[in-house]
Design a protein around this motif. Sequence first.
Motif, mmCIF file in Angstrom:
data_model
loop_
_atom_site.group_PDB
_atom_site.id
_atom_site.type_symbol
_atom_site.label_atom_id
_atom_site.label_comp_id
_atom_site.label_asym_id
_atom_site.label_seq_id
_atom_site.Cartn_x
_atom_site.Cartn_y
_atom_site.Cartn_z
ATOM 1 N N ASP A 86 0.832 -1.209 0.000
ATOM 2 C CA ASP A 86 0.000 0.000 0.000
ATOM 3 C C ASP A 86 0.861 1.250 0.000
ATOM 4 O O ASP A 86 0.426 2.331 -0.387
ATOM 5 C CB ASP A 86 -0.916 0.026 1.244
ATOM 6 N N ALA A 87 2.096 1.110 0.485
ATOM 7 C CA ALA A 87 3.014 2.256 0.549
ATOM 8 C C ALA A 87 4.432 1.727 0.458
ATOM 9 O O ALA A 87 4.687 0.550 0.710
ATOM 10 C CB ALA A 87 2.817 3.010 1.856
ATOM 11 N N LEU A 88 5.367 2.605 0.083
ATOM 12 C CA LEU A 88 6.776 2.225 0.030
ATOM 13 C C LEU A 88 7.549 3.093 1.019
ATOM 14 O O LEU A 88 7.205 4.254 1.217
ATOM 15 C CB LEU A 88 7.326 2.449 -1.392
ATOM 16 N N PRO A 89 8.604 2.540 1.649
ATOM 17 C CA PRO A 89 9.376 3.345 2.599
ATOM 18 C C PRO A 89 10.096 4.481 1.875
ATOM 19 O O PRO A 89 10.663 4.262 0.803
ATOM 20 C CB PRO A 89 10.390 2.344 3.176
ATOM 21 N N MET A 90 10.032 5.689 2.439
ATOM 22 C CA MET A 90 10.681 6.837 1.790
ATOM 23 C C MET A 90 11.542 7.609 2.767
ATOM 24 O O MET A 90 11.299 7.602 3.961
ATOM 25 C CB MET A 90 9.624 7.771 1.204
ATOM 26 N N THR A 91 12.542 8.308 2.213
ATOM 27 C CA THR A 91 13.380 9.183 3.033
ATOM 28 C C THR A 91 12.602 10.460 3.329
ATOM 29 O O THR A 91 11.550 10.701 2.748
ATOM 30 C CB THR A 91 14.660 9.592 2.279
ATOM 31 N N ALA A 92 13.186 11.306 4.171
ATOM 32 C CA ALA A 92 12.558 12.597 4.498
ATOM 33 C C ALA A 92 12.393 13.437 3.244
ATOM 34 O O ALA A 92 11.528 14.292 3.165
ATOM 35 C CB ALA A 92 13.407 13.343 5.509
ATOM 36 N N THR A 93 13.233 13.189 2.226
ATOM 37 C CA THR A 93 13.150 13.999 1.014
ATOM 38 C C THR A 93 12.283 13.339 -0.060
ATOM 39 O O THR A 93 12.192 13.837 -1.168
ATOM 40 C CB THR A 93 14.561 14.261 0.451
ATOM 41 N N GLY A 94 11.651 12.210 0.266
ATOM 42 C CA GLY A 94 10.718 11.600 -0.681
ATOM 43 C C GLY A 94 11.340 10.619 -1.657
ATOM 44 O O GLY A 94 10.718 10.232 -2.635
ATOM 45 N N LYS A 95 12.577 10.208 -1.416
ATOM 46 C CA LYS A 95 13.165 9.172 -2.277
ATOM 47 C C LYS A 95 12.755 7.804 -1.733
ATOM 48 O O LYS A 95 12.688 7.612 -0.525
ATOM 49 C CB LYS A 95 14.693 9.229 -2.238
ATOM 50 N N ILE A 96 12.528 6.862 -2.637
ATOM 51 C CA ILE A 96 12.184 5.506 -2.195
ATOM 52 C C ILE A 96 13.444 4.868 -1.598
ATOM 53 O O ILE A 96 14.507 4.873 -2.199
ATOM 54 C CB ILE A 96 11.643 4.682 -3.368
ATOM 55 N N LEU A 97 13.293 4.327 -0.378
ATOM 56 C CA LEU A 97 14.438 3.741 0.344
ATOM 57 C C LEU A 97 14.640 2.296 -0.089
ATOM 58 O O LEU A 97 14.095 1.379 0.520
ATOM 59 C CB LEU A 97 14.164 3.778 1.846
ATOM 60 N N LYS A 98 15.444 2.092 -1.099
ATOM 61 C CA LYS A 98 15.610 0.738 -1.630
ATOM 62 C C LYS A 98 16.302 -0.193 -0.644
ATOM 63 O O LYS A 98 16.027 -1.381 -0.624
ATOM 64 C CB LYS A 98 16.366 0.778 -2.953
ATOM 65 N N ARG A 99 17.188 0.369 0.177
ATOM 66 C CA ARG A 99 17.926 -0.544 1.072
ATOM 67 C C ARG A 99 16.981 -1.201 2.068
ATOM 68 O O ARG A 99 17.259 -2.265 2.578
ATOM 69 C CB ARG A 99 19.104 0.151 1.741
ATOM 70 N N GLU A 100 15.818 -0.575 2.354
ATOM 71 C CA GLU A 100 14.852 -1.195 3.274
ATOM 72 C C GLU A 100 14.011 -2.246 2.561
ATOM 73 O O GLU A 100 13.338 -3.039 3.200
ATOM 74 C CB GLU A 100 13.948 -0.117 3.904
ATOM 75 N N LEU A 101 14.027 -2.211 1.230
ATOM 76 C CA LEU A 101 13.242 -3.189 0.459
ATOM 77 C C LEU A 101 14.062 -4.439 0.138
ATOM 78 O O LEU A 101 13.519 -5.472 -0.179
ATOM 79 C CB LEU A 101 12.753 -2.563 -0.847
ATOM 80 N N ARG A 102 15.403 -4.297 0.223
ATOM 81 C CA ARG A 102 16.226 -5.466 -0.112
ATOM 82 C C ARG A 102 16.058 -6.505 0.971
ATOM 83 O O ARG A 102 16.736 -7.303 1.286
ATOM 84 C CB ARG A 102 17.692 -5.050 -0.281
#
Length: 511
Positions: A495-511
């Motif tokens: 439903d949502a993807l983890p993002m940084t404070a600046t709105g970038k998708i945090l890929k390292r949390e998805l690995r």
Amino acid sequence: MLNLSIVLEDSARNNPDGTAIVFGDMRLPYSMIDTVANQVANLLVSRGIRKGDKVALACPNLPYFPFVYYGILKAGATVVPLNVLLQSREIAYHLDDSDAKALFCFEGTPELPLGERGKAGFEAAEGCEHFFVLPATPLATESEYGESFWAALGGMAAEFETVQTAPDDTAVILYTSGTTGQPKGAELSHQNMLMNAIVSDRMFPATEGGDVYLGVLPMFHSFGQTTVMNTGFLRGATVVLMPRFEPGEALELMRREGVTFFAGVPTMYWGMLTKIHAEGAEVPGTLRIAVAGGASSPVEVLKDFEKTFGVGILEGYGLSETSPVASFNQPGRPAKPGTIGTPIWGVEMKLVDGDWKTVEGEGPGEIAIRGHNVMKGYYGRPEATAEVMHDGWFRTGDIATRDADGYYAIIDRAKDMIIRGGFNVYPRELEEVLMTHEAVSLAAVVGVTHESHGEEIKAYVIRTPGATITEDELMAWCKQNMAAYKYPRIIEFRDALPMTATGKILKRELR
């Protein structure tokens, strides 16, 4: 003598009554921002802060940010902006690493207990001597966390003669997100930051009757700091502050304040479009310039935005280490969607291989940058600096191609590249393809470890509202639309993807 605070001082001199900051019901003129910044400078000098000392600032997009930022600069000190999402242990690390002598910290809210974290971080950092609380209640003179900003400013003179700093003196130390090891502080000079604001200002013709910027990119981050705050103040624009991005609220502020200039990351554009299409939110009509950076915008989002707003998104590229703007789809040249444009005035770019050898033609290769925007180095880290700097060139870690007209296009971060069974797979390319499917709203592709292939390709997908597609159906579609070694073998709906404070998708949390 060159001091970045001139972007505020000049506008306060030429247009003292012009509105510099809008925040909620507050409308603050340039003269007031400059006066409070002078008081901050007087406060710092009275507490023993000298030219070249480091002063940290942990604050979301509130009027406090420019008050303190320019006050530190006027005192000849160096600003160390901190991400407001840092935990106390991380705050202590940044204070220690930058040798900060003082910390200005927002008191925070129940959702963001920044005052509490800041206080704990300050107490753990031995060299940091002064802690000033920026109270959540306007003008409050007391805080449970320590000395209130307003109490400290009491009795401070409204005039201050800006300390003379040299072009090469350090104005700001920007910490890079630290995807590899501990965060490092990029040292940016007054000249780095001022030139970046001047060139950013020159790229976009001013709107008759004045410009209104929406300041929603965090100002503690280089993108918001340079392209919104410093450039906005340089041209005497009005900056409408928004501490947290919320698509409906952003659209409402744009309409209410007549915003002409918006800078955002791709997920912000995606959020606003989703809001308009799903709920029929009204499209603001005053927007003239929309710029994107921070990550590559999916081409589908670029097309949709232009169709919906009647304004194309101009994509640029840069890093904290490059103040940050390095290249841009510049007005006056044809914009090429999906590219990061051409180097800005005074900056050179080239493609290099792992041994710094120049890659001719289209590439791909790693982007290297040289010019007035490149940092002095990482603060206190000569080895890390030597790894990325060579003959004035800075290597970025981003892999790109270059077309016959000199436009660069980012393929991916060097470290995001997936190697599956010996084949190089660039997640960005697969995300682009996935997002052309009508049931896919947003996608993030990562590599996950696999016994025989080394890495396997996994896609995280947010479905468009009402879409019922299954993982297997989407995978079958991918198989038809992507090479056999590329298509994702694992798909997970979120439903949502983890993002940084600046709105970038945090890929390292998805690995």
